[in-house]
Design a protein around this motif. Structure first.
Motif, PDB file in Angstrom:
ATOM      1  N   GLY B 171     -39.435 -76.603  20.297  1.00 49.52           N
ATOM      2  CA  GLY B 171     -38.418 -75.647  19.865  1.00 49.52           C
ATOM      3  C   GLY B 171     -39.000 -74.363  19.317  1.00 49.52           C
ATOM      4  O   GLY B 171     -38.717 -73.270  19.804  1.00 49.52           O
ATOM      5  N   SER B 172     -39.872 -74.506  18.339  1.00 53.50           N
ATOM      6  CA  SER B 172     -40.369 -73.333  17.637  1.00 53.50           C
ATOM      7  C   SER B 172     -41.440 -72.605  18.423  1.00 53.50           C
ATOM      8  O   SER B 172     -41.689 -71.433  18.183  1.00 53.50           O
ATOM      9  CB  SER B 172     -40.964 -73.756  16.305  1.00 53.50           C
ATOM     10  OG  SER B 172     -42.113 -74.551  16.546  1.00 53.50           O
ATOM     11  N   GLY B 173     -42.061 -73.325  19.357  1.00 52.18           N
ATOM     12  CA  GLY B 173     -43.145 -72.713  20.102  1.00 52.18           C
ATOM     13  C   GLY B 173     -44.408 -72.587  19.283  1.00 52.18           C
ATOM     14  O   GLY B 173     -45.337 -71.876  19.666  1.00 52.18           O
ATOM     15  N   LEU B 174     -44.466 -73.276  18.156  1.00 56.19           N
ATOM     16  CA  LEU B 174     -45.668 -73.184  17.314  1.00 56.19           C
ATOM     17  C   LEU B 174     -46.796 -73.993  17.942  1.00 56.19           C
ATOM     18  O   LEU B 174     -46.571 -75.075  18.494  1.00 56.19           O
ATOM     19  CB  LEU B 174     -45.377 -73.705  15.915  1.00 56.19           C
ATOM     20  CG  LEU B 174     -44.463 -72.833  15.057  1.00 56.19           C
ATOM     21  CD1 LEU B 174     -44.283 -73.449  13.680  1.00 56.19           C
ATOM     22  CD2 LEU B 174     -44.983 -71.413  14.944  1.00 56.19           C
ATOM     23  N   ASP B 190     -51.587 -68.221  19.289  1.00 62.39           N
ATOM     24  CA  ASP B 190     -50.271 -68.429  18.696  1.00 62.39           C
ATOM     25  C   ASP B 190     -49.211 -67.672  19.483  1.00 62.39           C
ATOM     26  O   ASP B 190     -48.143 -68.199  19.762  1.00 62.39           O
ATOM     27  CB  ASP B 190     -50.279 -67.970  17.237  1.00 62.39           C
ATOM     28  CG  ASP B 190     -51.142 -68.881  16.381  1.00 62.39           C
ATOM     29  OD1 ASP B 190     -50.860 -70.094  16.364  1.00 62.39           O
ATOM     30  OD2 ASP B 190     -52.120 -68.386  15.779  1.00 62.39           O
ATOM     31  N   ALA B 191     -49.546 -66.436  19.852  1.00 59.07           N
ATOM     32  CA  ALA B 191     -48.589 -65.648  20.622  1.00 59.07           C
ATOM     33  C   ALA B 191     -48.407 -66.256  22.004  1.00 59.07           C
ATOM     34  O   ALA B 191     -47.291 -66.309  22.533  1.00 59.07           O
ATOM     35  CB  ALA B 191     -49.076 -64.208  20.737  1.00 59.07           C
ATOM     36  N   GLY B 194     -46.082 -69.143  21.826  1.00 56.64           N
ATOM     37  CA  GLY B 194     -44.720 -68.646  21.675  1.00 56.64           C
ATOM     38  C   GLY B 194     -44.170 -68.150  22.994  1.00 56.64           C
ATOM     39  O   GLY B 194     -43.048 -68.496  23.385  1.00 56.64           O
ATOM     40  N   MET B 195     -45.007 -67.365  23.719  1.00 59.20           N
ATOM     41  CA  MET B 195     -44.526 -66.805  24.979  1.00 59.20           C
ATOM     42  C   MET B 195     -44.294 -67.903  26.005  1.00 59.20           C
ATOM     43  O   MET B 195     -43.314 -67.873  26.741  1.00 59.20           O
ATOM     44  CB  MET B 195     -45.530 -65.791  25.532  1.00 59.20           C
ATOM     45  CG  MET B 195     -45.545 -64.456  24.841  1.00 59.20           C
ATOM     46  SD  MET B 195     -43.936 -63.710  24.650  1.00 59.20           S
ATOM     47  CE  MET B 195     -43.560 -63.192  26.277  1.00 59.20           C
ATOM     48  N   THR B 197     -43.404 -70.882  25.436  1.00 58.08           N
ATOM     49  CA  THR B 197     -42.163 -71.536  25.047  1.00 58.08           C
ATOM     50  C   THR B 197     -40.967 -70.670  25.425  1.00 58.08           C
ATOM     51  O   THR B 197     -39.986 -71.167  26.003  1.00 58.08           O
ATOM     52  CB  THR B 197     -42.172 -71.801  23.532  1.00 58.08           C
ATOM     53  OG1 THR B 197     -43.395 -72.448  23.199  1.00 58.08           O
ATOM     54  CG2 THR B 197     -41.005 -72.652  23.126  1.00 58.08           C
ATOM     55  N   ALA B 198     -41.079 -69.396  25.120  1.00 58.57           N
ATOM     56  CA  ALA B 198     -39.970 -68.500  25.462  1.00 58.57           C
ATOM     57  C   ALA B 198     -39.731 -68.514  26.967  1.00 58.57           C
ATOM     58  O   ALA B 198     -38.585 -68.532  27.425  1.00 58.57           O
ATOM     59  CB  ALA B 198     -40.285 -67.080  24.994  1.00 58.57           C
ATOM     60  N   GLN B 201     -38.059 -71.749  28.005  1.00 55.38           N
ATOM     61  CA  GLN B 201     -36.655 -71.703  27.578  1.00 55.38           C
ATOM     62  C   GLN B 201     -35.852 -70.789  28.487  1.00 55.38           C
ATOM     63  O   GLN B 201     -34.744 -71.111  28.906  1.00 55.38           O
ATOM     64  CB  GLN B 201     -36.567 -71.211  26.120  1.00 55.38           C
ATOM     65  CG  GLN B 201     -37.072 -72.243  25.135  1.00 55.38           C
ATOM     66  CD  GLN B 201     -37.224 -71.670  23.722  1.00 55.38           C
ATOM     67  OE1 GLN B 201     -37.080 -70.468  23.518  1.00 55.38           O
ATOM     68  NE2 GLN B 201     -37.528 -72.548  22.769  1.00 55.38           N
ATOM     69  N   ASP B 270     -45.373 -79.511  10.549  1.00 56.16           N
ATOM     70  CA  ASP B 270     -44.759 -78.523   9.658  1.00 56.16           C
ATOM     71  C   ASP B 270     -45.443 -77.170   9.783  1.00 56.16           C
ATOM     72  O   ASP B 270     -45.398 -76.353   8.879  1.00 56.16           O
ATOM     73  CB  ASP B 270     -44.873 -79.016   8.216  1.00 56.16           C
ATOM     74  CG  ASP B 270     -46.330 -79.153   7.806  1.00 56.16           C
ATOM     75  OD1 ASP B 270     -47.202 -79.150   8.704  1.00 56.16           O
ATOM     76  OD2 ASP B 270     -46.616 -79.227   6.598  1.00 56.16           O
ATOM     77  N   GLY B 271     -46.103 -76.958  10.896  1.00 54.23           N
ATOM     78  CA  GLY B 271     -46.756 -75.666  11.059  1.00 54.23           C
ATOM     79  C   GLY B 271     -48.176 -75.671  10.553  1.00 54.23           C
ATOM     80  O   GLY B 271     -48.809 -74.627  10.478  1.00 54.23           O
TER      81      GLY B 271
END
Ligand SMILES: Nc1nc2c(ncn2[C@@H]2O[C@H](COP(=O)(O)OP(=O)(O)O)[C@@H](O)[C@H]2O)c(=O)[nH]1
Ligand SMILES: [Mg+2]
Lengths: 166, 648
Positions: B171-174, B190-191, B194-195, B197-198, B201, B270-271
């Motif tokens: 979900g968070s893409g972390l 990290d980016a 996220g990308m 994951t985006a 999605q 938890d990150g």
């Protein structure tokens, strides 16, 4: 070290993208925005206390104010930056409304209100009474300018501090 | 133990005694030994210290047994043991340092050795590929792209390589955990998480995929990202090259294992990626690669290749030098031969000895009257130091030298030319009798001359005429020449330029007393006159009572303009300036004023037409001529032209 997903929330053209750009050295080109609608960047935040935190910043491309509340977008976010344009009164109203909706989705999460475009001094339009009222609600507010850089570091650091606070 | 335990219920079926103590006593009697054992068991089960003792006995065996069966125990112990060690190190680092001391040395040595081995392999591979043509191509590619050469080599020799593995929270893409081999290109992990994951999605939403459907492959250039999805984490393997079939299954089963063994950690993420550090080495197992088959087989020693190339290079260098040297001597020889052949042809030169080499040695004879050979030497392309030339004087009987010698001895007047036919000296031109007599006496004394022929000598006027014709050639058509008592007479027509130049050409002609040009007229004057009379007769006719020329008159205007331009040219050469009078005329119809204006307009129109055809305007003068009495004649609708010489 902790990693945190942070969302940029706010009306269109308030300066969300510009703020992120100002804050990070971006890995991905602006094209991602237009192609998949989201751009993710990360930044290592070092707080005065010595704590370190990786912020993963999600910035959405929508011009629609509700687009920023896309479920995928908010999922897993630990905090957010709420952005308003100080030269457009209505963007603050939008920000307040968006904040309520985000809170109903995510539950209470740390956030900071950025009143952006401070460099356009003579055109500032936000009602000082309204701002004072928000302050009294305990909102953290930082005046910023993505153009001059004023307040940008401070706003992110402020959010970082709240994220680490127990 | 089991058998004994089963006896419990049996015992309870014995007849009930009236009193408890009695029963106890009875039990003691009946069961004796068994009872004591039962008590003991009971105590061992309830007393913690005794139980610990039992467990202590069984634990080593139990651990060993479980360990042999599967990995569960290791995995279960991993976190607490790590924590123990962690805390122990924190609390008492000295003890650990002491304990690790004997281990650290070899460990460090081994690590260094491994690194060095990797380095050497890299160097070998690089060297091996540096020397092939493909290697050069790759080298170019490396230069163009700015990527290190070693990496370009790897890229081409690898079938595939898993460069990076990301474990990402859906979900968070972390980023939960990450493993990369040492060659992977960095970037913001990290980016990137996220990308990725985006993007997943986005794809899921955009194509409204069903539950469980998800993006599984991303391909770009020679990279593929394999995506394997799980409930609490998904795995992204970045592969360079062509991922083999088994790779996806391998990733899938890894992700499943992670979900089985680390469910709690994954779910509760938890990150903080440090919590998931134990997963790191499992991810690293996915960083696999396969080299191209042929690359491994074809392994020639780079040193040998290098040596071979060196030898080849040296040989090539030597041959090149040889060839260059050969070419240089060849060129020298050619120049020397060319010089010698020219010397051999030169009049009054005899070569007695020629030796080719770095310096050309020439010995020979040269008639002092012969032209100098120096120009031949300087033009030979050889340097003075490369020629060793020595000539001794001699008398040469070459005809040109015999004539030259005769000229020096007989001193003929300028009107005489000498030539030789076999051994006969021929006199041509004009000479006085005294010299002719002297020539007859002296010439036969010269080497190579036996006879004198004076039959080609002519009278002075004849000589004058012939010599003048020769000098004035080519004579313009229509020019006649005559000679009389040393005077030359020119008559007829000739261009001015030729006339002007004739004086110079006749200058110094022996025996010429004077030139008579009265009968000679410039050809330009005749042309001038004929053009002038032609233009004088020209008239341009107008079709109606306007000032516009008819179409048929246009070619006429062209011709007229051409004639006028030529006439101006001739006038300038002949210094005869002139004016062109353009006279506008009309028929007698109409009022006088009207007619005058029309005539003027006609004259001006013609003037303009001529100017536009390149006739200088200052040459053209317009006039009108009005009939005194009205004459109704269309022939009078015209413009006349006349050439009027200017007197200055
Ligand atoms: N003067 C001024 N202009 C800004 C500032 N921040 C953003 N802008 C401008 O506002 C416009 C919208 O910015 P953008 O970052 O795209 O807004 P977004 O839609 O919220 O992402 C752009 O033209 C920016 O250049 C600021 O602080 N000062
Ligand atoms: Mg934007």
């Amino acid at each position: 070290m902790l990693t945190r997903k942070i969302c940029m929330i706010g009306d269109f053209a308030v300066g969300k993208t510009s703020l992120v750009e100002r804050y990070v050295h971006s890995t991905f080109s602006e094209e991602y925005h237009t192609t998949i609608g989201v751009k993710v960047d990360s930044k290592l935040l070092e707080l005065p206390s010595g704590d370190r935190l990786t912020l993963v910043l999600w910035d959405i491309a929508g011009t629609d104010r509700l687009a920023t509340l896309d479920a995928n977008y908010l999922q897993g976010a630990t905090g957010y930056l709420l952005v308003a344009d100080s030269t457009r009164r209505e963007t603050l109203e939008t920000a307040v409304g968006l904040q309520q909706q985000v809170e109903s989705r995510l539950g209470p999460r740390p956030f900071v209100l950025l009143t952006n475009k401070q460099d356009l001094g003579e055109q500032l339009e936000l009602n000082p009474d309204a701002l004072r009222q928000l302050d009294s609600r305990g909102w953290h507010r930082v005046p910023t300018s993505a153009l001059s850089g004023e307040g940008v570091e401070k706003a992110f650091a402020q959010l970082g501090q709240q994220l680490l606070a127990p | 133990m089991r058998q004994k335990a089963e006896k419990g219920p049996l015992a309870r079926r014995t007849p009930r005694a009236s009193n408890q103590d009695e029963l106890e006593a009875l039990k003691g009697l009946l069961l004796g030994e068994e009872r004591r054992q039962l008590d003991q068991i009971d105590r061992r089960l309830t007393d913690p210290s005794l139980r610990a003792e039992d467990l202590a006995d069984a634990l080593p065996d139990a651990v060993r047994l479980r360990d042999q069966r599967d990995d569960e125990l290791t995995e279960a112990l991993e976190a607490p043991v790590t924590q123990c060690i962690d805390s122990a190190i924190r609390h008492n680092p000295e003890n650990f340092a002491r304990a690790l001391y004997p281990v650290m040395g070899p460990a460090i040595r081994q690590s260094i050795a491994n690194t060095l081995r990797g380095l050497v392999e890299n160097i070998n591979r690089t060297l091996e590929h540096s020397l092939s043509s493909r290697g050069l191509r790759w080298r170019l590619e490396a230069m163009r792209s700015g990527v290190p050469f070693g990496e370009v080599v790897l890229r081409h020799t690898l079938v595939y390589r898993v460069e990076q593995v990301f474990l990402i929270q859906p979900g968070s893409g972390l980023l939960m955990q990450h493993a990369a081999d040492e060659l992977a290109v960095g970037g913001d992990r990290d980016a990137i998480s996220g990308m990725l994951t985006a993007i997943t999605q986005f794809v899921r939403d955009a194509f409204a995929a069903g539950e469980g459907d998800a993006l599984e492959n991303i391909e770009m250039g020679d990279h593929t990202v394999l995506l394997v999805h799980g409930p609490h984490a998904y795995l992204a393997a970045v592969v360079r090259g062509i991922p083999p079939h088994g790779l996806r299954e391998q990733c899938q089963s890894l992700l499943e294992q992670l979900h089985v063994h680390y469910k709690g950690l994954l779910e509760g993420f938890d990150g903080n990626p440090e919590r998931l550090a134990p997963l790191q080495h499992r991810l690293e197992k996915c960083l696999i690669s396969q080299q191209r088959e042929s690359e491994r087989r074809n392994r020639r020693s780079p040193i040998l290749v290098l040596l071979g190339l060196l030898i080849l290079g040296a040989f090539a260098w030597w041959s090149w030098n040889q060839w260059q040297e050969h070419r240089a001597t060849q060129a020298l020889l050619e120049r020397e031969q060319a010089l010698v052949s020219q010397l051999e042809k030169a009049p009054g030169v005899m070569l007695s000895e020629v030796r080719y080499g770095p310096t050309l040695r020439i010995r020979g004879l040269k008639d002092p009257l012969a032209p100098s050979v120096d120009p031949l030497l300087t033009n030979s392309g050889l340097q003075a130091s490369q020629i060793d030339l020595q000539m001794r004087p001699y008398l040469d009987l070459d005809p040109s030298l015999i004539v030259e010698r005769a000229r020096r001895k007989l001193k003929p007047p300028p009107s005489v030319t000498l030539s030789l036919n076999r051994d006969r000296l021929i006199l041509r031109g004009n000479a006085d009798d005294a010299w002719v007599k002297h020539a007859h006496l002296a010439a036969p004394l010269l080497p190579g001359v036996n006879e004198v022929d004076d039959s080609a000598l002519v009278s002075p006027d004849q000589y004058l005429l012939e010599e003048a014709k020769r000098r004035l050639a080519p004579l313009p058509e229509g020019v006649a020449l005559a000679a009389h008592n040393g005077r030359l007479r020119l008559s007829g027509q000739a261009p001015l330029e030729w006339i002007a130049g004739s004086d110079k050409r006749l200058e110094g002609l022996p025996g010429l007393e004077g030139v008579d040009r009265q009968g000679l007229a410039p050809a330009e004057a005749a042309e001038y006159e004929s053009l002038r009379s032609r233009i004088d007769q020209r008239a341009l006719y107008f079709s109606d009572s306007g000032a516009e020329l008819g179409d048929k008159q246009q070619p006429l205007l062209d011709a007229l303009a051409r004639e006028l331009r030529r006439l101006q040219e001739l006038g300038r050469t002949l210094e005869r300036p002139f004016h062109v009078i353009i006279t506008g005329r009309t028929d007698g119809v109409g009022a006088e004023a009207y007619n005058k204006a029309l005539a003027e307009a006609r004259a001006r129109a013609i003037r303009e037409q001529l100017v536009s055809r390149g006739v200088p305007p200052e040459l053209l003068e317009t006039r009108t001529r009005i009939e005194e009495r009205p004459i109704l004649d269309p022939q009078l609708r015209r413009v006349d032209l006349a050439i009027a010489p200017l007197q200055d």
